[in-house]
Design an enzyme around this catalytic site. Sequence first.
Site, mmCIF file in Angstrom:
data_model
loop_
_atom_site.group_PDB
_atom_site.id
_atom_site.type_symbol
_atom_site.label_atom_id
_atom_site.label_comp_id
_atom_site.label_asym_id
_atom_site.label_seq_id
_atom_site.Cartn_x
_atom_site.Cartn_y
_atom_site.Cartn_z
ATOM 1 C CB CYS A 2 -0.966 -0.016 1.189
ATOM 2 S SG CYS A 2 -0.286 0.580 2.742
ATOM 3 C CB CYS A 5 3.472 -0.399 3.090
ATOM 4 S SG CYS A 5 2.517 -1.212 4.391
ATOM 5 C CG HIS A 44 -0.620 -3.100 5.849
ATOM 6 N ND1 HIS A 44 -0.810 -1.967 5.096
ATOM 7 C CD2 HIS A 44 -1.754 -3.827 5.722
ATOM 8 C CE1 HIS A 44 -2.003 -2.004 4.533
ATOM 9 N NE2 HIS A 44 -2.595 -3.135 4.893
ATOM 10 C CG ASN A 82 -11.746 9.421 7.608
ATOM 11 O OD1 ASN A 82 -12.546 9.935 8.387
ATOM 12 N ND2 ASN A 82 -11.014 10.143 6.771
ATOM 13 C CG HIS A 93 -0.966 1.702 6.381
ATOM 14 N ND1 HIS A 93 0.137 0.965 5.984
ATOM 15 C CD2 HIS A 93 -0.687 2.141 7.636
ATOM 16 C CE1 HIS A 93 1.043 0.955 6.952
ATOM 17 N NE2 HIS A 93 0.565 1.675 7.973
ATOM 18 C CG HIS A 95 -4.587 7.183 7.666
ATOM 19 N ND1 HIS A 95 -5.012 6.111 6.913
ATOM 20 C CD2 HIS A 95 -5.373 8.227 7.297
ATOM 21 C CE1 HIS A 95 -5.994 6.489 6.109
ATOM 22 N NE2 HIS A 95 -6.245 7.775 6.331
ATOM 23 C CG HIS A 97 -6.797 12.525 8.616
ATOM 24 N ND1 HIS A 97 -6.451 12.999 7.378
ATOM 25 C CD2 HIS A 97 -7.399 11.327 8.409
ATOM 26 C CE1 HIS A 97 -6.839 12.119 6.449
ATOM 27 N NE2 HIS A 97 -7.408 11.096 7.049
HETATM 28 P P1 DGP Z 1 -8.328 8.870 4.235
HETATM 29 O O1 DGP Z 1 -9.423 9.430 3.348
HETATM 30 O O2 DGP Z 1 -8.697 8.978 5.699
HETATM 31 O O3 DGP Z 1 -7.907 7.481 3.831
HETATM 32 O O4 DGP Z 1 -7.090 9.837 4.051
HETATM 33 C C1 DGP Z 1 -6.005 9.562 3.244
HETATM 34 C C2 DGP Z 1 -5.143 10.783 3.227
HETATM 35 O O5 DGP Z 1 -3.862 10.395 2.724
HETATM 36 C C3 DGP Z 1 -5.636 11.923 2.338
HETATM 37 O O6 DGP Z 1 -5.893 13.071 3.139
HETATM 38 C C4 DGP Z 1 -4.509 12.187 1.359
HETATM 39 C C5 DGP Z 1 -3.340 11.454 1.976
HETATM 40 N N1 DGP Z 1 -2.429 10.846 1.022
HETATM 41 C C6 DGP Z 1 -2.754 9.966 0.032
HETATM 42 N N2 DGP Z 1 -1.648 9.598 -0.649
HETATM 43 C C7 DGP Z 1 -0.612 10.240 -0.063
HETATM 44 C C8 DGP Z 1 0.795 10.250 -0.325
HETATM 45 O O7 DGP Z 1 1.319 9.577 -1.221
HETATM 46 N N3 DGP Z 1 1.555 11.050 0.474
HETATM 47 C C9 DGP Z 1 1.010 11.793 1.491
HETATM 48 N N4 DGP Z 1 1.843 12.547 2.224
HETATM 49 N N5 DGP Z 1 -0.307 11.791 1.769
HETATM 50 C C10 DGP Z 1 -1.105 11.029 0.990
#
Ligand code: DGP
Length: 118
Positions: A2, A5, A44, A82, A93, A95, A97
Amino acid sequence: MCIFCKIVDGEIPSNKILESEEFLCFHDVNPRAPIHLLIIPKAHVEKFQDASSELMANITPFIQEVASKMGLNLSGYRLILNNGEDGGQEVPHLHFHLLGGTKLSWPHFSPKETHKSL
Ligand code: DGP
């Protein structure tokens, strides 16, 4: 593997804020606030529903350290997690915010205007 990862492995670059053996914090690529960080376990785990209580206990002081490092410990901040499709989780994965750096509004999170409580 992912996206997150790949960030852990350094395959995809990220703007890192703090790192420990177990966790990583970096800037969200699509910030929704002056400060918008993502905090992830390096191992992961797909979503909160799969998280162990040990992981959640360990991630707490890490998040608090991030908030202090960013100077948000006194002004406040918001944590959002989320979980799954209806929760709006796009990256599979686990996370958090962490949003801050301004007084955040509390918008509707659903397209419907109002909801009856169950
Ligand atoms: P969610 O919708 O909760 O799964 O949020 C995913 C968040 O991850 C979204 O706010 C944008 C962020 N994101 C996605 N791809 C990348 C990436 O490659 N690098 C970074 N720094 N953030 C990313």
